[in-house]
Scaffold this active site. Structure first.
Site, PDB file in Angstrom:
ATOM      1  CG  ASP A 180      61.954  -9.498  13.195  1.00 34.71           C
ATOM      2  OD1 ASP A 180      61.471  -9.747  12.071  1.00 34.71           O
ATOM      3  OD2 ASP A 180      62.386 -10.370  13.971  1.00 34.71           O
TER       4      ASP A 180
HETATM    5  N1  URA Z   1      66.130 -13.024  12.480  1.00 35.72           N
HETATM    6  C1  URA Z   1      65.152 -12.537  13.281  1.00 35.72           C
HETATM    7  O1  URA Z   1      64.582 -13.261  14.095  1.00 35.72           O
HETATM    8  N2  URA Z   1      64.833 -11.251  13.148  1.00 35.72           N
HETATM    9  C2  URA Z   1      65.450 -10.396  12.314  1.00 35.72           C
HETATM   10  O2  URA Z   1      65.116  -9.211  12.260  1.00 35.72           O
HETATM   11  C3  URA Z   1      66.458 -10.914  11.482  1.00 35.72           C
HETATM   12  C4  URA Z   1      66.781 -12.243  11.589  1.00 35.72           C
END
Ligand code: URA
Length: 242
Positions: free
Chosen positions: A103
Site C-alpha cells: 500500500d
Molecule cells: N497488507 C496490507 O494491508 N497492506 C500492505 O501493504 C501489505 C499487506
C-alpha cells in the site's frame, strides 16, 4: 540483438548517448571497431567492449528496495510518485517492475525485477511464499487474536489461510500493540483487514521479508541495491531461470 539495445541494457547510456559512443569508435565487437547502432550481435557469443572494457549481458536484474511511505508500487501513475522514480536512470532502463504490491502507506521490503517468470512464481498462491510484516496497532492484541489468526480470519469476501501473529510489545497506557504477522497470501490490504476484523487498527505497517529475502537494515528508506550472490542463490528454489 541490436548492438545499441545491448549497450543500453548493459547500462552504458541512453540510446542517444550510446549512438554517440559508437560514433566515437569506442565500441568493439570481437576486437573490431563497430560504429553502427543497428549492427546485429549475439549477446551470448560475441565479445563486446567499450573503451577496452568487456561487457557481459544481464538478462535479468534484481533490486531490493526499502520502500518509503508515499510512493506507490506501480510502474506509472498520474498522481503519485512510483517506486520506479526511486531508481537512477541506468537502473530504470532495465524495465523492472515490483513483485507484488505494498500500500502507499506501507514501507519496507519490495523486490523489483524484470524477471517475469520469477515474479509469477513468487506471487502464485500455490507457492505459499511467507511474507512477514511488523505492525503498530491501535488496541491491545491478545491470545484470542493469536488463535483467530491461526484458525484463519474470515473477511467479508474471503477466508484467510492460517496466519501467524506474534505479540512483540504492548503499551497498555497508550492502548497500542507492536506485532509481527506472517501471511502466505497477498490479498488487497490483507494485514490491515485481518487486524480490523479483530476490532483493532493498523497505524503503521512495514514488510520485513518475502520468501528468503529480508529487509536490509543498512538500506535507508527509499534506497535500493542489487541482490547479493547469496540472495540470488536463495531464489533458486523457485525453479525458474535467474
Ligand atoms: N497488507 C496490507 O494491508 N497492506 C500492505 O501493504 C501489505 C499487506
Amino acid at each position: 540483438m541490436r548492438l545499441d539495445k545491448f549497450l543500453v541494457d548493459c547500462g552504458v547510456g541512453s540510446r542517444t548517448e550510446v549512438k554517440k559512443i559508437l560514433k566515437s569508435k569506442q565500441v568493439t565487437v570481437n576486437g573490431q571497431v563497430e560504429t553502427s547502432p543497428k549492427a546485429q550481435i549475439d549477446e551470448q557469443a560475441d565479445q563486446i567492449a567499450v573503451a577496452g572494457q568487456g561487457l557481459t549481458h544481464e538478462k535479468y536484474v534484481y533490486y531490493l528496495l526499502n520502500k518509503p511511505k508515499g510512493v506507490i508500487s506501480a510502474t506509472d501513475d498520474d498522481k503519485h510518485r512510483t517506486v520506479l522514480d526511486l531508481l537512477d536512470d541506468t537502473d530504470r532502463r532495465k524495465e523492472v517492475f515490483p513483485v507484488g504490491r505494498l500500500d502507499i502507506d506501507t514501507h519496507g521490503l519490495l523486490l523489483l525485477t524484470n524477471n517475469g517468470p520469477l515474479a509469477h512464481v513468487m506471487l502464485s498462491p500455490k507457492k505459499h511464499v511467507d511474507k512477514i510484516y511488523q505492525a503498530q496497532v491501535d488496541g491491545i492484541m491478545d491470545e484470542a487474536d493469536r488463535l483467530a489468526f491461526e484458525n484463519g480470519i474470515e473477511l467479508k469476501d474471503f477466508a484467510c489461510q492460517p496466519a501467524k501473529l506474534e505479540i512483540l510489545a504492548l503499551d497498555e497506557e497508550k492502548n497500542q500493540s507492536t506485532v509481527r504477522i506472517t501471511i502466505r497470501e497477498g490479498k488487497f490490504h490483507q494485514v490491515k483487514r485481518m487486524v480490523q476484523a479483530r476490532g483493532k487498527t493498523v497505524t503503521d505497517l512495514q514488510r520485513l521479508s518475502m520468501g528468503p529475502l529480508r529487509l536490509d537494515s543498512q538500506l535507508a528508506l527509499g534506497d535500493y541495491r542489487r541482490l547479493t550472490v547469496e540472495e540470488l542463490t536463495s531464489l533458486e528454489g523457485f525453479g525458474v531461470e535467474l
